[in-house]
Write an enzyme that holds these catalytic residues in place. Sequence first.
Site, PDB file in Angstrom:
ATOM      1  N   ASP A  71      44.711  89.160  -9.135  1.00 43.07           N
ATOM      2  CA  ASP A  71      45.702  88.097  -8.937  1.00 43.07           C
ATOM      3  C   ASP A  71      45.430  87.002  -9.967  1.00 43.07           C
ATOM      4  O   ASP A  71      44.506  87.111 -10.769  1.00 43.07           O
ATOM      5  CB  ASP A  71      45.650  87.576  -7.494  1.00 43.07           C
ATOM      6  CG  ASP A  71      44.297  86.980  -7.151  1.00 43.07           C
ATOM      7  OD1 ASP A  71      43.400  86.953  -8.016  1.00 43.07           O
ATOM      8  OD2 ASP A  71      44.131  86.538  -6.001  1.00 43.07           O
TER       9      ASP A  71
ATOM     10  N   CYS B 205      42.136 110.116  13.323  1.00 36.78           N
ATOM     11  CA  CYS B 205      41.699 109.594  12.025  1.00 36.78           C
ATOM     12  C   CYS B 205      40.679 110.537  11.396  1.00 36.78           C
ATOM     13  O   CYS B 205      39.798 111.060  12.074  1.00 36.78           O
ATOM     14  CB  CYS B 205      41.098 108.208  12.207  1.00 36.78           C
ATOM     15  SG  CYS B 205      40.539 107.481  10.657  1.00 36.78           S
TER      16      CYS B 205
ATOM     17  N   HIS C 125      36.672 102.547   8.583  1.00 39.96           N
ATOM     18  CA  HIS C 125      37.779 103.029   9.411  1.00 39.96           C
ATOM     19  C   HIS C 125      39.067 102.234   9.156  1.00 39.96           C
ATOM     20  O   HIS C 125      40.142 102.814   8.950  1.00 39.96           O
ATOM     21  CB  HIS C 125      37.460 102.998  10.902  1.00 39.96           C
ATOM     22  CG  HIS C 125      38.688 103.201  11.718  1.00 39.96           C
ATOM     23  ND1 HIS C 125      39.251 104.443  11.906  1.00 39.96           N
ATOM     24  CD2 HIS C 125      39.534 102.306  12.294  1.00 39.96           C
ATOM     25  CE1 HIS C 125      40.381 104.310  12.577  1.00 39.96           C
ATOM     26  NE2 HIS C 125      40.573 103.030  12.827  1.00 39.96           N
TER      27      HIS C 125
HETATM   28 ZN   LIG Z   1      38.627 106.377  11.355  1.00 39.17          ZN
END
Ligand SMILES: [Zn+2]
Length: 378
Positions: A94, A306, A337
């Site tokens: 940025d 996941c 995660h």
């Molecule tokens: Zn995960």
Amino acid sequence: MSAIWYELKHVCKATGARYGILHTPHGDVETPMFMPVGTAATVKGISPEELKAMNAGVVLSNTYHLWLRPGEDIVAKAGGLHRFMNYDGPMLTDSGGFQVFSLGKTRQIKEEGVYFKSILDGKSLFLSPEKAIHIQNKLGADIIMSLDECAPYPCTHEYMEDSVERTLRWAKRGKEAHQNTENQALFGIVQGGAYTDLREHCAKELVKMDFPGYSIGGTSVGEPKDVMYQMIDDAIRFLPEDKPRYLMGVGNPIDLIEGAIRGVDMFDCVLPTRVARHGALMTSYGRVNINNEKYKEDFTPLDPNCDCYTCTHYTKAYLRHLHKADELFGKRLLSIHNVRFLLKLAEDIRDAIRHDRLDKFKEEFLDRYGRDVYERAF
Ligand SMILES: [Zn+2]
């Protein structure tokens, strides 16, 4: 010849969302994409190898932080940001403007640039549109940003009009100062707040300057969701189809979906790592606070849907224990995660676009995640 180019591959027949490929000097990435934020040349707690393993494409770093510490010359001596942090994928920086403007009273905006004091040692500093580009030229990211003013929300039409005109003059000055157009693509930033006429004016004037990509700034600064979605619509309808659009600082799961529906290609947010360090997780069945007593003896994965390292190797009970004991490994696992969750969400969005069913995907997502996600931070 621009450093990057955008290839539009498919438009979702149900929503108008775009699936495409962004070609960069450090590889091709599919869009819409989520870009993890590595503020100080590191995505907090996650190694570049781990980022690759979770299918991260572009990684973002913050010019303001690197300018103050260690300084752009050190990064340049290391061979640029990619080498310095050992990430060989595409990177984006940025302009530093957002951090400077968020300093509030301690900064002064002038036509030449912004005067402010360093958060590290109180030293007086000055950031101009040219300086923001020169620092980014030394950092060497594939995609760089013009210095703009991120005006507060709400503000008067009169203030915003002045601010937009200054942002346009700064965009022009930055473009003239850009020294590495073959390896770094400079984006113009559409400002204008919640004023439709100013978004239109800003977008049209930037497009005349012909940037290789366009950002939408001044969102996620405290405005309601419907106002933010209106800001996106007001900017995007005037942006060219053959250039990428980047919605700055937005990474709430529902905003990824709503943004994609509106034609956004790139998103970034510090949220996944920041909230993970406090034990807050995004999962396919909604938000989880790992501190909760009910996970004490829960030996199932955090998110059975996941595929991340955390969910495929550890249980909620273990993650809760690590978090309670304030273990570093726990912060790493939770960060891994959350980042993977948003990268996977972007993959699912792309898949839904290619199959012309992003509208249905959105409903399915809301059914699982909870419809109150519009009112929450994530
Ligand atoms: Zn995960």
